[in-house]
Design an enzyme around this catalytic site. Structure first.
Site, PDB file in Angstrom:
ATOM      1  N   ASP A 108       0.856  -1.181   0.000  1.00 44.96           N
ATOM      2  CA  ASP A 108       0.000   0.000   0.000  1.00 44.96           C
ATOM      3  C   ASP A 108       0.892   1.231   0.000  1.00 44.96           C
ATOM      4  OD1 ASP A 108      -2.270   1.668   0.219  1.00 44.96           O
ATOM      5  OD2 ASP A 108      -2.131   1.702   2.394  1.00 44.96           O
ATOM      6  N   SER A 109       0.291   2.379  -0.262  1.00 48.15           N
ATOM      7  CA  SER A 109       1.025   3.633  -0.197  1.00 48.15           C
ATOM      8  C   SER A 109       1.477   3.948   1.222  1.00 48.15           C
ATOM      9  CB  SER A 109       0.143   4.781  -0.706  1.00 48.15           C
ATOM     10  OG  SER A 109      -0.993   4.927   0.122  1.00 48.15           O
ATOM     11  N   TYR A 137      -0.528   8.255  -2.477  1.00 46.13           N
ATOM     12  CA  TYR A 137      -0.466   8.050  -3.923  1.00 46.13           C
ATOM     13  C   TYR A 137      -1.534   8.869  -4.648  1.00 46.13           C
ATOM     14  CZ  TYR A 137       2.652   3.915  -3.659  1.00 46.13           C
ATOM     15  OH  TYR A 137       3.704   3.063  -3.465  1.00 46.13           O
ATOM     16  N   GLY A 138      -2.605   9.204  -3.941  1.00 48.74           N
ATOM     17  CA  GLY A 138      -3.764   9.828  -4.590  1.00 48.74           C
ATOM     18  C   GLY A 138      -3.489  11.159  -5.258  1.00 48.74           C
ATOM     19  N   CYS A 154      -4.364  -0.941  -2.069  1.00 48.80           N
ATOM     20  CA  CYS A 154      -4.419   0.509  -2.269  1.00 48.80           C
ATOM     21  C   CYS A 154      -5.376   0.770  -3.420  1.00 48.80           C
ATOM     22  CB  CYS A 154      -3.021   1.039  -2.599  1.00 48.80           C
ATOM     23  SG  CYS A 154      -2.956   2.793  -3.037  1.00 48.80           S
ATOM     24  N   ASN A 155      -6.427   1.523  -3.153  1.00 52.43           N
ATOM     25  CA  ASN A 155      -7.401   1.810  -4.211  1.00 52.43           C
ATOM     26  C   ASN A 155      -6.765   2.566  -5.367  1.00 52.43           C
ATOM     27  OD1 ASN A 155      -8.981   1.718  -1.488  1.00 52.43           O
ATOM     28  ND2 ASN A 155     -10.545   1.382  -3.058  1.00 52.43           N
ATOM     29  N   THR A 156      -5.924   3.538  -5.054  1.00 50.72           N
ATOM     30  CA  THR A 156      -5.313   4.356  -6.104  1.00 50.72           C
ATOM     31  C   THR A 156      -4.379   3.528  -6.966  1.00 50.72           C
ATOM     32  OG1 THR A 156      -5.462   6.311  -4.675  1.00 50.72           O
ATOM     33  CG2 THR A 156      -3.957   6.431  -6.546  1.00 50.72           C
ATOM     34  N   GLU A 175      -1.473   8.571   8.525  1.00 50.86           N
ATOM     35  CA  GLU A 175      -0.060   8.188   8.534  1.00 50.86           C
ATOM     36  C   GLU A 175       0.677   8.789   9.742  1.00 50.86           C
ATOM     37  OE1 GLU A 175       1.994   6.306   6.389  1.00 50.86           O
ATOM     38  OE2 GLU A 175       0.168   5.552   5.443  1.00 50.86           O
ATOM     39  N   CYS A 208     -10.727   4.155   0.090  1.00 52.57           N
ATOM     40  CA  CYS A 208      -9.289   4.163   0.348  1.00 52.57           C
ATOM     41  C   CYS A 208      -9.054   3.229   1.522  1.00 52.57           C
ATOM     42  CB  CYS A 208      -8.814   5.580   0.684  1.00 52.57           C
ATOM     43  SG  CYS A 208      -7.106   5.681   1.263  1.00 52.57           S
ATOM     44  N   THR A 209      -8.025   2.373   1.436  1.00 52.71           N
ATOM     45  CA  THR A 209      -7.820   1.376   2.485  1.00 52.71           C
ATOM     46  C   THR A 209      -7.352   1.994   3.797  1.00 52.71           C
ATOM     47  OG1 THR A 209      -5.590   0.911   1.622  1.00 52.71           O
ATOM     48  CG2 THR A 209      -7.396  -0.538   0.902  1.00 52.71           C
ATOM     49  N   HIS A 210      -6.939   3.252   3.786  1.00 53.02           N
ATOM     50  CA  HIS A 210      -6.654   3.942   5.053  1.00 53.02           C
ATOM     51  C   HIS A 210      -7.947   4.233   5.827  1.00 53.02           C
ATOM     52  CE1 HIS A 210      -2.684   4.780   3.290  1.00 53.02           C
ATOM     53  NE2 HIS A 210      -2.290   5.275   4.440  1.00 53.02           N
TER      54      HIS A 210
END
Length: 259
Positions: A9-10, A41-42, A72-74, A150, A182-184
């Site tokens: 993931d980012s 990443y978005g 990561c969706n992006t 983050e 978004c996975t966050h």
């Protein structure tokens, strides 16, 4: 097959996916890459997202991962087609859960909170067209949310202020489902439940991704048959403190790695 599942993931957000995978596949070892030095990443171009996804993939392949979950969706919406066409391992991607939201909504209005990179992708728009006919999809870029997560500022006042700003227009339009794109964002569910009316369903992709990972492993005869406890290794190329907090479990080994 005893090789590990690779996940990237980012940043730390994809650990929400890792938790679902580890729960559904308790005998599988995993290696997780948090590319936090390059998060989010978005905000990046498609070319840069593909480059970073290649870098992450090639490290996981060097570690003999048998399948890679792009948590990561992006990265999924911008890079997974390239990855699938250039590497000979199965890839599992993440898409905003538009289909279940479209099936559940009674007001025919669904909110999607996601990154700019996801919302602007052709894959996202194709998914919306395919599954959300007759449904109003209200898109909202979650600008600044990944950075706060983050930094471990999940329950901060700044986070609450941003979420209220992003959600108010959706609530004014009478949404009854909120898709976390978004996975966050699943780490925001406790705060979202405080902010949102009780009738609004919060939908994320974690369990569906774990089910798909298991299905693809079965189809490719890659399931682990090991009886011993699996190994879970986590790497970040930035500060590891938040990552350690999110994956606290005796089986987790969290380290800094310059990748």
């Amino acid at each position: 097959m005893e090789n590990p599942i690779g996940i990237f993931d980012s940043g730390v957000g994809g650990t929400s996916i890792w938790k679902e995978v580890a729960k559904m596949l308790p005998h599988e070892s995993t290696i997780y890459l948090a590319d936090s030095a390059n998060a989010p990443y978005g905000e990046k171009s498609e070319e840069e997202i593909v480059r970073l996804s290649i870098k992450n993939t090639e490290y996981l392949l060097k570690r003999n991962c048998k399948i890679i979950v792009v948590a990561c969706n992006t990265a999924t919406t911008n890079a997974i087609d390239y990855l699938r066409s250039h590497y000979n391992v199965p890839f599992i991607g993440i898409e905003p859960a538009i289909k279940p939201a479209a099936l559940q909504t009674k007001t025919k209005k669904v909110g999607v909170l996601a990154t700019k990179g996801t919302l602007s992708s052709s894959l996202f728009h194709n998914t919306s067209k395919l599954f959300a006919e007759g449904i109003t999809v209200l898109e909202q870029e979650g600008k600044g949310l990944v950075e706060l997560i983050e930094a471990g500022e999940i329950e901060s006042q700044e986070m609450r202020t941003l979420l209220l700003e992003f959600l108010r227009p959706m609530l004014d339009q009478d949404i009854d489902c909120l898709v976390l794109g978004c996975t966050h964002y699943p780490y925001l569910i406790p705060v979202l439940k405080e902010i949102l009316p009780e009738h609004i369903n919060i939908i994320d992709s974690g369990e569906a991704v774990a089910r798909q990972t298991k299905a693809v492993l079965e189809q490719n005869h890659l399931l682990s048959h090991a009886k011993q406890n699996p190994e879970h290794i986590f790497y970040s190329n930035a500060d590891t403190d938040v990552l350690k907090t999110l994956v606290y479990t005796p089986s987790a080994k969290v380290s800094y790695l310059d990748f």
